[in-house]
Design a protein around this motif. Sequence first.
Motif, PDB file in Angstrom:
ATOM      1  N   PHE A 127     -11.985   1.683  24.278  1.00 47.32           N
ATOM      2  CA  PHE A 127     -12.093   0.311  23.781  1.00 47.32           C
ATOM      3  C   PHE A 127     -11.692   0.229  22.315  1.00 47.32           C
ATOM      4  O   PHE A 127     -11.049  -0.722  21.883  1.00 47.32           O
ATOM      5  CB  PHE A 127     -13.526  -0.218  23.980  1.00 47.32           C
ATOM      6  CG  PHE A 127     -13.754  -0.797  25.344  1.00 47.32           C
ATOM      7  CD1 PHE A 127     -13.152  -1.987  25.709  1.00 47.32           C
ATOM      8  CD2 PHE A 127     -14.563  -0.159  26.267  1.00 47.32           C
ATOM      9  CE1 PHE A 127     -13.349  -2.536  26.977  1.00 47.32           C
ATOM     10  CE2 PHE A 127     -14.761  -0.695  27.536  1.00 47.32           C
ATOM     11  CZ  PHE A 127     -14.155  -1.878  27.881  1.00 47.32           C
ATOM     12  N   PHE A 147      -7.511   2.024  22.134  1.00 45.33           N
ATOM     13  CA  PHE A 147      -6.450   1.478  22.988  1.00 45.33           C
ATOM     14  C   PHE A 147      -6.567  -0.041  23.137  1.00 45.33           C
ATOM     15  O   PHE A 147      -5.580  -0.749  23.141  1.00 45.33           O
ATOM     16  CB  PHE A 147      -6.485   2.130  24.383  1.00 45.33           C
ATOM     17  CG  PHE A 147      -6.119   3.586  24.379  1.00 45.33           C
ATOM     18  CD1 PHE A 147      -5.309   4.108  23.385  1.00 45.33           C
ATOM     19  CD2 PHE A 147      -6.573   4.445  25.369  1.00 45.33           C
ATOM     20  CE1 PHE A 147      -4.960   5.444  23.365  1.00 45.33           C
ATOM     21  CE2 PHE A 147      -6.227   5.785  25.366  1.00 45.33           C
ATOM     22  CZ  PHE A 147      -5.425   6.287  24.361  1.00 45.33           C
ATOM     23  N   LEU A 148      -7.812  -0.528  23.297  1.00 41.96           N
ATOM     24  CA  LEU A 148      -7.992  -1.964  23.491  1.00 41.96           C
ATOM     25  C   LEU A 148      -8.315  -2.686  22.181  1.00 41.96           C
ATOM     26  O   LEU A 148      -8.482  -3.898  22.176  1.00 41.96           O
ATOM     27  CB  LEU A 148      -9.091  -2.205  24.534  1.00 41.96           C
ATOM     28  CG  LEU A 148      -8.659  -1.844  25.961  1.00 41.96           C
ATOM     29  CD1 LEU A 148      -9.830  -1.566  26.857  1.00 41.96           C
ATOM     30  CD2 LEU A 148      -7.819  -2.958  26.554  1.00 41.96           C
ATOM     31  N   HIS A 149      -8.402  -1.951  21.081  1.00 39.94           N
ATOM     32  CA  HIS A 149      -8.564  -2.523  19.738  1.00 39.94           C
ATOM     33  C   HIS A 149      -9.769  -3.437  19.619  1.00 39.94           C
ATOM     34  O   HIS A 149      -9.722  -4.460  18.936  1.00 39.94           O
ATOM     35  CB  HIS A 149      -7.306  -3.286  19.318  1.00 39.94           C
ATOM     36  CG  HIS A 149      -6.071  -2.467  19.416  1.00 39.94           C
ATOM     37  ND1 HIS A 149      -5.846  -1.363  18.628  1.00 39.94           N
ATOM     38  CD2 HIS A 149      -5.011  -2.552  20.236  1.00 39.94           C
ATOM     39  CE1 HIS A 149      -4.696  -0.825  18.950  1.00 39.94           C
ATOM     40  NE2 HIS A 149      -4.167  -1.516  19.934  1.00 39.94           N
ATOM     41  N   ILE A 150     -10.846  -3.109  20.309  1.00 40.57           N
ATOM     42  CA  ILE A 150     -12.092  -3.837  20.108  1.00 40.57           C
ATOM     43  C   ILE A 150     -12.788  -3.196  18.918  1.00 40.57           C
ATOM     44  O   ILE A 150     -13.021  -1.992  18.899  1.00 40.57           O
ATOM     45  CB  ILE A 150     -13.003  -3.701  21.349  1.00 40.57           C
ATOM     46  CG1 ILE A 150     -12.367  -4.363  22.554  1.00 40.57           C
ATOM     47  CG2 ILE A 150     -14.371  -4.281  21.081  1.00 40.57           C
ATOM     48  CD1 ILE A 150     -12.396  -5.852  22.511  1.00 40.57           C
ATOM     49  N   ALA A 163      -8.007  -9.202  19.335  1.00 39.85           N
ATOM     50  CA  ALA A 163      -8.120  -7.839  19.800  1.00 39.85           C
ATOM     51  C   ALA A 163      -7.092  -7.646  20.894  1.00 39.85           C
ATOM     52  O   ALA A 163      -6.533  -8.605  21.398  1.00 39.85           O
ATOM     53  CB  ALA A 163      -9.503  -7.592  20.360  1.00 39.85           C
ATOM     54  N   GLY A 164      -6.857  -6.416  21.274  1.00 43.91           N
ATOM     55  CA  GLY A 164      -5.730  -6.167  22.158  1.00 43.91           C
ATOM     56  C   GLY A 164      -4.537  -5.884  21.277  1.00 43.91           C
ATOM     57  O   GLY A 164      -4.665  -5.543  20.114  1.00 43.91           O
ATOM     58  N   LEU A 212      -3.371  -4.782  28.184  1.00 45.52           N
ATOM     59  CA  LEU A 212      -4.825  -4.814  28.361  1.00 45.52           C
ATOM     60  C   LEU A 212      -5.198  -4.334  29.760  1.00 45.52           C
ATOM     61  O   LEU A 212      -6.121  -3.536  29.939  1.00 45.52           O
ATOM     62  CB  LEU A 212      -5.358  -6.238  28.156  1.00 45.52           C
ATOM     63  CG  LEU A 212      -5.281  -6.802  26.739  1.00 45.52           C
ATOM     64  CD1 LEU A 212      -5.871  -8.188  26.716  1.00 45.52           C
ATOM     65  CD2 LEU A 212      -6.036  -5.897  25.785  1.00 45.52           C
ATOM     66  N   HIS A 261      -4.699  -0.454  30.080  1.00 43.76           N
ATOM     67  CA  HIS A 261      -5.738   0.312  29.376  1.00 43.76           C
ATOM     68  C   HIS A 261      -7.087   0.151  30.069  1.00 43.76           C
ATOM     69  O   HIS A 261      -7.890   1.088  30.130  1.00 43.76           O
ATOM     70  CB  HIS A 261      -5.845  -0.139  27.920  1.00 43.76           C
ATOM     71  CG  HIS A 261      -4.620   0.158  27.103  1.00 43.76           C
ATOM     72  ND1 HIS A 261      -4.031   1.396  27.075  1.00 43.76           N
ATOM     73  CD2 HIS A 261      -3.874  -0.622  26.296  1.00 43.76           C
ATOM     74  CE1 HIS A 261      -2.966   1.363  26.287  1.00 43.76           C
ATOM     75  NE2 HIS A 261      -2.858   0.145  25.805  1.00 43.76           N
TER      76      HIS A 261
END
Lengths: 104, 208
Positions: A59, A62-65, B9-10, B185, B188
């Motif tokens: 998260f 890779f998912l940039h949270i 985000a993403g 998204l 991943h």
Amino acid sequence: MIRQSDRKRSEIRTYVTGYVLALLLSAAAFAAVRWQHATPTSAFAVVLALALAQMVVHFRYFLHISLQRSARDDLQLVLFSAVIAGLMVAGTLVILFDLKARMS
Amino acid sequence: MSADEVRQAGLELGRNDLLTHEQAGSAIFGFWVFLMSDAVIFALLFATYGVMLPATVGGPTPADEYKLVPTLIETVLLLTSSFTFGLASVAMKHGASRRQLLGWLGVTLILGIGFLGMELHDFMIMFSDGAVPSRSGYLSSFFALVPLHGLHVFFGSVWIVVMMVQVLTFGLDARVKVNLQRLGLFWHFLDVVWIAIFSVVYLQGMIQ
């Protein structure tokens, strides 16, 4: 242009970091089962803890949270879904195993 | 809000076009809502699997059917495909050549197909052992959970092909970029679901 390429390099570094961390955590989980020393319960606890850590890595990298304000809506959505999923999974397991114990 | 801040985000877009950012923001957030509802479906299938695990009725057990090395290879394939997709989105964002973007998407596609091939091979071996969905409650719940993830990977692979065609025909306009973000998204996210599968299903089954 230099700044742009710096940003690009730091983003690639983020993905490389995430990839290396994810590989290490997966390898650790598989190794914990392949060369198992602990009791089954504690081995499974180790596997679950490693899985949780790897999910956080995915998260984050890779998912940039993140905890940045601009990403907080998504973070709240993810955490809310995690709470819902946790309640439903834990509730299902508790209730059904309790029923099973009563029936046997 | 400074232009440098991550607006979404993403995989963020380039930082030139404010309007695109706003539209992309709600489009991507909507996709997050879809992903999280998908996660809830998977969570319930995991709960079902956990409940059904002892219900083998004398048939094949997890310890009989799961193998460490193929599962490890599948994990590495899927992890690497997530990484190569990340490189594809960096290429998209920083205006690298179209060939570079298509190249990384192609590598991701090949890794995804390799994963699917290995998984199908595993299922074939299980079938030949008599481990079919109708054999026991345990196997029914296994084949509800794991192939559903495989089906997601399959449709993700189809989606990669669609996006490669879109990049070739429309070029990298705002719509194609948002579509690529959503695909990223999704891809991943599938990796995150696989972490749960290899830990809870495969590794738990192989613990003695």
